[in-house]
Design a protein around this motif. Structure first.
Motif, PDB file in Angstrom:
ATOM      1  N   ARG A   1       0.830  -1.216   0.000  1.00 13.93           N
ATOM      2  CA  ARG A   1       0.000   0.000   0.000  1.00 13.93           C
ATOM      3  C   ARG A   1       0.856   1.255   0.000  1.00 13.93           C
ATOM      4  O   ARG A   1       0.555   2.227  -0.662  1.00 13.93           O
ATOM      5  N   LEU A   2       1.920   1.203   0.781  1.00 15.36           N
ATOM      6  CA  LEU A   2       2.780   2.380   0.858  1.00 15.36           C
ATOM      7  C   LEU A   2       3.463   2.639  -0.459  1.00 15.36           C
ATOM      8  O   LEU A   2       3.472   3.754  -0.951  1.00 15.36           O
ATOM      9  N   SER A   3       4.018   1.583  -1.032  1.00 19.50           N
ATOM     10  CA  SER A   3       4.827   1.839  -2.226  1.00 19.50           C
ATOM     11  C   SER A   3       3.972   2.394  -3.351  1.00 19.50           C
ATOM     12  O   SER A   3       4.449   3.143  -4.176  1.00 19.50           O
ATOM     13  N   ARG A   4       2.680   2.040  -3.343  1.00 14.81           N
ATOM     14  CA  ARG A   4       1.817   2.566  -4.395  1.00 14.81           C
ATOM     15  C   ARG A   4       1.814   4.104  -4.382  1.00 14.81           C
ATOM     16  O   ARG A   4       1.883   4.744  -5.396  1.00 14.81           O
TER      17      ARG A   4
ATOM     18  N   LEU B   1      -3.082   5.974  32.707  1.00 13.93           N
ATOM     19  CA  LEU B   1      -3.294   5.446  31.364  1.00 13.93           C
ATOM     20  C   LEU B   1      -2.002   4.815  30.866  1.00 13.93           C
ATOM     21  O   LEU B   1      -0.917   5.325  31.145  1.00 13.93           O
ATOM     22  N   ASP B   2      -2.132   3.726  30.130  1.00 15.86           N
ATOM     23  CA  ASP B   2      -0.941   3.090  29.578  1.00 15.86           C
ATOM     24  C   ASP B   2      -0.543   3.728  28.257  1.00 15.86           C
ATOM     25  O   ASP B   2       0.631   3.797  27.929  1.00 15.86           O
ATOM     26  N   GLU B   3      -1.544   4.159  27.510  1.00 16.82           N
ATOM     27  CA  GLU B   3      -1.253   4.798  26.223  1.00 16.82           C
ATOM     28  C   GLU B   3      -2.259   5.910  25.958  1.00 16.82           C
ATOM     29  O   GLU B   3      -3.457   5.736  26.201  1.00 16.82           O
ATOM     30  N   VAL B   4      -1.760   7.032  25.456  1.00 17.48           N
ATOM     31  CA  VAL B   4      -2.639   8.039  24.869  1.00 17.48           C
ATOM     32  C   VAL B   4      -2.213   8.137  23.407  1.00 17.48           C
ATOM     33  O   VAL B   4      -1.113   8.606  23.099  1.00 17.48           O
ATOM     34  N   LEU B   5      -3.045   7.618  22.530  1.00 17.78           N
ATOM     35  CA  LEU B   5      -2.695   7.597  21.113  1.00 17.78           C
ATOM     36  C   LEU B   5      -3.303   8.792  20.395  1.00 17.78           C
ATOM     37  O   LEU B   5      -4.518   9.004  20.433  1.00 17.78           O
ATOM     38  N   LEU B   6      -2.449   9.574  19.768  1.00 14.97           N
ATOM     39  CA  LEU B   6      -2.917  10.703  18.969  1.00 14.97           C
ATOM     40  C   LEU B   6      -3.059  10.231  17.523  1.00 14.97           C
ATOM     41  O   LEU B   6      -2.089   9.756  16.921  1.00 14.97           O
ATOM     42  N   VAL B   7      -4.272  10.352  17.003  1.00 14.71           N
ATOM     43  CA  VAL B   7      -4.508   9.929  15.623  1.00 14.71           C
ATOM     44  C   VAL B   7      -4.387  11.132  14.700  1.00 14.71           C
ATOM     45  O   VAL B   7      -5.106  12.120  14.842  1.00 14.71           O
ATOM     46  N   LEU B   8      -3.441  11.058  13.775  1.00 12.68           N
ATOM     47  CA  LEU B   8      -3.215  12.145  12.816  1.00 12.68           C
ATOM     48  C   LEU B   8      -3.489  11.620  11.410  1.00 12.68           C
ATOM     49  O   LEU B   8      -3.080  10.516  11.063  1.00 12.68           O
ATOM     50  N   ASP B   9      -4.155  12.457  10.629  1.00 14.80           N
ATOM     51  CA  ASP B   9      -4.427  12.133   9.236  1.00 14.80           C
ATOM     52  C   ASP B   9      -3.199  12.551   8.425  1.00 14.80           C
ATOM     53  O   ASP B   9      -2.860  13.735   8.365  1.00 14.80           O
ATOM     54  N   ALA B  10      -2.536  11.569   7.829  1.00 19.01           N
ATOM     55  CA  ALA B  10      -1.278  11.846   7.132  1.00 19.01           C
ATOM     56  C   ALA B  10      -1.453  12.836   5.983  1.00 19.01           C
ATOM     57  O   ALA B  10      -0.499  13.499   5.583  1.00 19.01           O
ATOM     58  N   THR B  11      -2.672  12.938   5.482  1.00 18.90           N
ATOM     59  CA  THR B  11      -2.865  13.826   4.337  1.00 18.90           C
ATOM     60  C   THR B  11      -2.959  15.297   4.732  1.00 18.90           C
ATOM     61  O   THR B  11      -2.950  16.165   3.864  1.00 18.90           O
TER      62      THR B  11
ATOM     63  N   LEU C   1      -0.677   7.208  12.542  1.00 15.54           N
ATOM     64  CA  LEU C   1      -0.752   7.980  11.311  1.00 15.54           C
ATOM     65  C   LEU C   1      -1.703   7.255  10.367  1.00 15.54           C
ATOM     66  O   LEU C   1      -1.378   6.164   9.885  1.00 15.54           O
ATOM     67  N   THR C   2      -2.878   7.853  10.135  1.00 13.06           N
ATOM     68  CA  THR C   2      -3.857   7.178   9.290  1.00 13.06           C
ATOM     69  C   THR C   2      -3.792   7.705   7.860  1.00 13.06           C
ATOM     70  O   THR C   2      -3.173   8.733   7.595  1.00 13.06           O
ATOM     71  N   LYS C   3      -4.443   6.995   6.986  1.00 12.23           N
ATOM     72  CA  LYS C   3      -4.618   7.380   5.585  1.00 12.23           C
ATOM     73  C   LYS C   3      -3.279   7.497   4.851  1.00 12.23           C
ATOM     74  O   LYS C   3      -3.150   8.266   3.910  1.00 12.23           O
ATOM     75  N   LEU C   4      -2.302   6.752   5.323  1.00 14.28           N
ATOM     76  CA  LEU C   4      -1.005   6.731   4.645  1.00 14.28           C
ATOM     77  C   LEU C   4      -1.134   6.065   3.279  1.00 14.28           C
ATOM     78  O   LEU C   4      -0.232   6.180   2.447  1.00 14.28           O
ATOM     79  N   ASP C   5      -2.244   5.365   3.083  1.00 13.41           N
ATOM     80  CA  ASP C   5      -2.454   4.716   1.792  1.00 13.41           C
ATOM     81  C   ASP C   5      -2.823   5.722   0.710  1.00 13.41           C
ATOM     82  O   ASP C   5      -2.707   5.459  -0.463  1.00 13.41           O
ATOM     83  N   GLY C   6      -3.250   6.912   1.141  1.00 18.12           N
ATOM     84  CA  GLY C   6      -3.747   7.848   0.138  1.00 18.12           C
ATOM     85  C   GLY C   6      -2.891   9.087  -0.011  1.00 18.12           C
ATOM     86  O   GLY C   6      -3.367  10.117  -0.451  1.00 18.12           O
ATOM     87  N   THR C   7      -1.633   9.022   0.383  1.00 18.22           N
ATOM     88  CA  THR C   7      -0.810  10.225   0.296  1.00 18.22           C
ATOM     89  C   THR C   7       0.638   9.871  -0.006  1.00 18.22           C
ATOM     90  O   THR C   7       1.093   8.770   0.291  1.00 18.22           O
ATOM     91  N   ALA C   8       1.330  10.803  -0.614  1.00 16.34           N
ATOM     92  CA  ALA C   8       2.754  10.602  -0.860  1.00 16.34           C
ATOM     93  C   ALA C   8       3.552  11.381   0.175  1.00 16.34           C
ATOM     94  O   ALA C   8       4.737  11.605   0.024  1.00 16.34           O
TER      95      ALA C   8
ATOM     96  N   LEU D   1       1.543   3.123  15.142  1.00 15.02           N
ATOM     97  CA  LEU D   1       0.652   2.381  14.241  1.00 15.02           C
ATOM     98  C   LEU D   1       0.402   3.217  12.996  1.00 15.02           C
ATOM     99  O   LEU D   1       0.429   4.453  13.057  1.00 15.02           O
ATOM    100  N   VAL D   2       0.152   2.535  11.888  1.00 16.31           N
ATOM    101  CA  VAL D   2      -0.232   3.270  10.682  1.00 16.31           C
ATOM    102  C   VAL D   2      -1.501   2.686  10.086  1.00 16.31           C
ATOM    103  O   VAL D   2      -1.693   1.473  10.063  1.00 16.31           O
ATOM    104  N   GLY D   3      -2.366   3.594   9.628  1.00 17.61           N
ATOM    105  CA  GLY D   3      -3.601   3.188   8.971  1.00 17.61           C
ATOM    106  C   GLY D   3      -3.371   3.182   7.480  1.00 17.61           C
ATOM    107  O   GLY D   3      -2.842   4.139   6.915  1.00 17.61           O
ATOM    108  N   LEU D   4      -3.748   2.082   6.848  1.00 21.88           N
ATOM    109  CA  LEU D   4      -3.460   1.935   5.419  1.00 21.88           C
ATOM    110  C   LEU D   4      -4.686   1.637   4.589  1.00 21.88           C
ATOM    111  O   LEU D   4      -4.597   1.059   3.516  1.00 21.88           O
ATOM    112  N   GLY D   5      -5.842   2.014   5.103  1.00 25.24           N
ATOM    113  CA  GLY D   5      -7.061   1.786   4.345  1.00 25.24           C
ATOM    114  C   GLY D   5      -8.253   1.726   5.261  1.00 25.24           C
ATOM    115  O   GLY D   5      -8.120   1.788   6.475  1.00 25.24           O
ATOM    116  N   GLU D   6      -9.429   1.619   4.647  1.00 22.42           N
ATOM    117  CA  GLU D   6     -10.663   1.642   5.422  1.00 22.42           C
ATOM    118  C   GLU D   6     -11.101   0.252   5.875  1.00 22.42           C
ATOM    119  O   GLU D   6     -12.047   0.118   6.638  1.00 22.42           O
ATOM    120  N   GLY D   7     -10.429  -0.757   5.386  1.00 26.96           N
ATOM    121  CA  GLY D   7     -10.802  -2.131   5.742  1.00 26.96           C
ATOM    122  C   GLY D   7     -10.529  -2.426   7.207  1.00 26.96           C
ATOM    123  O   GLY D   7      -9.706  -1.764   7.847  1.00 26.96           O
TER     124      GLY D   7
END
Ligand SMILES: Nc1nc2c(ncn2[C@@H]2O[C@H](COP(=O)(O)OP(=O)(O)OP(=O)(O)O)[C@@H](O)[C@H]2O)c(=O)[nH]1
Ligand SMILES: [Mg+2]
Length: 402
Positions: free
Chosen positions: A108-111, A319-329, A352-359, A377-383
């Motif tokens: 997904r990334l290389s695309r 808390l053990d983790e506070v995860l900040l979700v950032l939209d890579a785009t 980092l989400t939506k890494l599948d849709g950005t360069a 963690l990285v998000g690579l799609g909506e699935g």
């Protein structure tokens, strides 16, 4: 004699009417039979008349009562109230094991990201690396959101090493670029998502970020990862702004058999989060994942509220983790968000989400620098299984191609 007959007739009529009322009353609570032939809704409602009552056969009184008593439009139909309400339990899914995800991440990334690595390799392969070429290399990195400071560092190191190298083979260049990019991404940062339960308390993870970055999706995907790894998960729907937000999370949970704790719409998110951890403890769950409402980092009131959610949860345990979700785009704006969220809730990891849709994968480097906190963690799609642990080597390999 006539009087007796009259009394009997009156008694029969009264009993008949009462019986009809009773049947009608009961009927409204119990499921109705299929409706009679389409009721004539244009006809005026039938008014019962004194004489009619006596003539109405006992078999029919409910029709009259229904038409008179029920408000318009409320006539039940067989479709609305089936005789036996069917509760359909969705089958519990068994999520894909996390082990296979790396492969997909690279694909997904290389695309979308190949442009960065390939572009850099092409530029470095030029016979004469003049100032213009180095400037182009810099521009390529900046366009990919690597950030000014890291870009200058990388270009500095590359210039030095290329000079030492003298003549360059493509393999040497690729190896050199791989090493330097990897260094920049940070191969030694601890990227474990801390979810381990300890001493009678579940692991507690809170997910934060601005609107629409992918918090709920990430929480749902993470629940799946944990369940796949054999953990029991409780979800806390601390986004109380919209009931739909809790529904969204609950749907994710139901798919893998995770219980969702929710509160009233518009209720206090801190108390939902508190209850989620409480229930998680009582149920002996391994992990509690708390989804929060999206909020703009510029809205002080909402940021204060987030701080409160954290403090209230911490009445149970840290808390053990506070995860900040950032939209890579979103690029550089993500950095500003990161800074503010980190101040308010002590972010311990970035998704980092939506890494599948950005360069613009360079944001990985920039945001880690900004916060000193690793991308975990990285998000690579909506699935449902499109969330992967961030692995620097795989990431860099995907950038420069193999
Ligand atoms: N392509 C892609 N889409 C994603 C990814 N992660 C989330 N999305 C999509 O982004 C949209 C928003 O996701 P949500 O999880 O609802 O975002 P949120 O942060 O919870 O939103 P709010 O609660 O409204 O602030 C959805 O359409 C998701 O499917 C990803 O990694 N890649
Ligand atoms: Mg959400």
């Amino acid at each position: 004699m006539e009087t007796i007959i009259l009394a009997v007739v009156i008694a029969v009529v009264v009993l008949g009417a009462l019986g009809g009322l009773l049947v009608g009353g009961l009927r409204r609570k119990s499921p109705p039979p299929p409706p009679p032939a389409a009721p004539d809704i244009t006809a005026p409602p039938a008014e019962p008349h004194v004489g009619e009552e006596a003539e109405t056969p006992r078999e029919e009184p409910r029709r009259t009562i229904e038409e008179v008593d029920l408000p318009e439009g409320s006539a039940p139909t067989a479709v609305e109230e089936p005789l036996v309400p069917e509760i359909e339990l969705p089958p519990i899914e068994v999520p894909e094991p996390t082990a296979g995800r790396l492969v997909r991440l690279r694909a997904r990334l290389s695309r979308s990201q190949n442009a960065l690595g390939k572009g850099l390799l092409n530029l470095l392969s030029r016979e004469h690396l003049d100032e213009d070429t180095w400037e182009e290399i810099e521009d390529t990195l900046l366009t990919a959101d690597v950030g000014v400071q890291p870009t200058q560092e990388l270009v500095g190191r590359l210039r030095e090493r290329v000079k030492v190298l003298g003549t360059r083979t493509p393999e040497e260049l690729r190896g050199l670029l791989r090493e330097e990019l990897l260094q920049l991404v940070g191969p030694d940062m601890d990227r474990t998502v801390r979810t381990e339960p300890e001493a009678g308390k579940p692991g507690i993870v809170m997910v934060v970020g601005v609107n629409g970055t992918g918090k709920t999706t990430t929480t749902g995907k993470l629940a799946r990862v944990l369940v796949a790894d054999g953990r029991s998960v409780v979800l806390g729907a601390a986004d109380t702004f919209r009931a739909a937000a809790a529904d969204q999370l609950q749907t994710w949970g139901e798919r893998v058999g995770a219980h969702t704790v929710r509160g009233p719409e518009g209720g206090d998110p801190a108390s939902v989060a508190f209850d989620a951890v409480k229930e998680g403890k009582e149920m002996g769950a391994d992990v509690v994942l708390i989804d929060t409402a999206g909020r703009l980092h510029t809205k002080t009131g909402l940021m204060d509220e987030l701080g409160k959610v954290k403090r209230v949860v911490e009445k149970h345990a840290p808390l053990d983790e506070v995860l900040l979700v950032l939209d890579a785009t979103t690029g550089q704006n993500g950095l500003i968000q990161a800074r503010v969220f980190a101040e308010v809730v002590d972010v311990t990891g970035i998704v980092l989400t939506k890494l599948d849709g950005t360069a613009k994968g360079g944001i990985v480097v920039a945001v880690q620098r900004e916060l000193g906190v690793p991308v975990k963690l990285v998000g690579l799609g909506e699935g449902p299984d499109d969330l992967a642990p961030f692995e620097p080597e795989a990431f860099v390999d995907a950038l420069i191609g193999e």
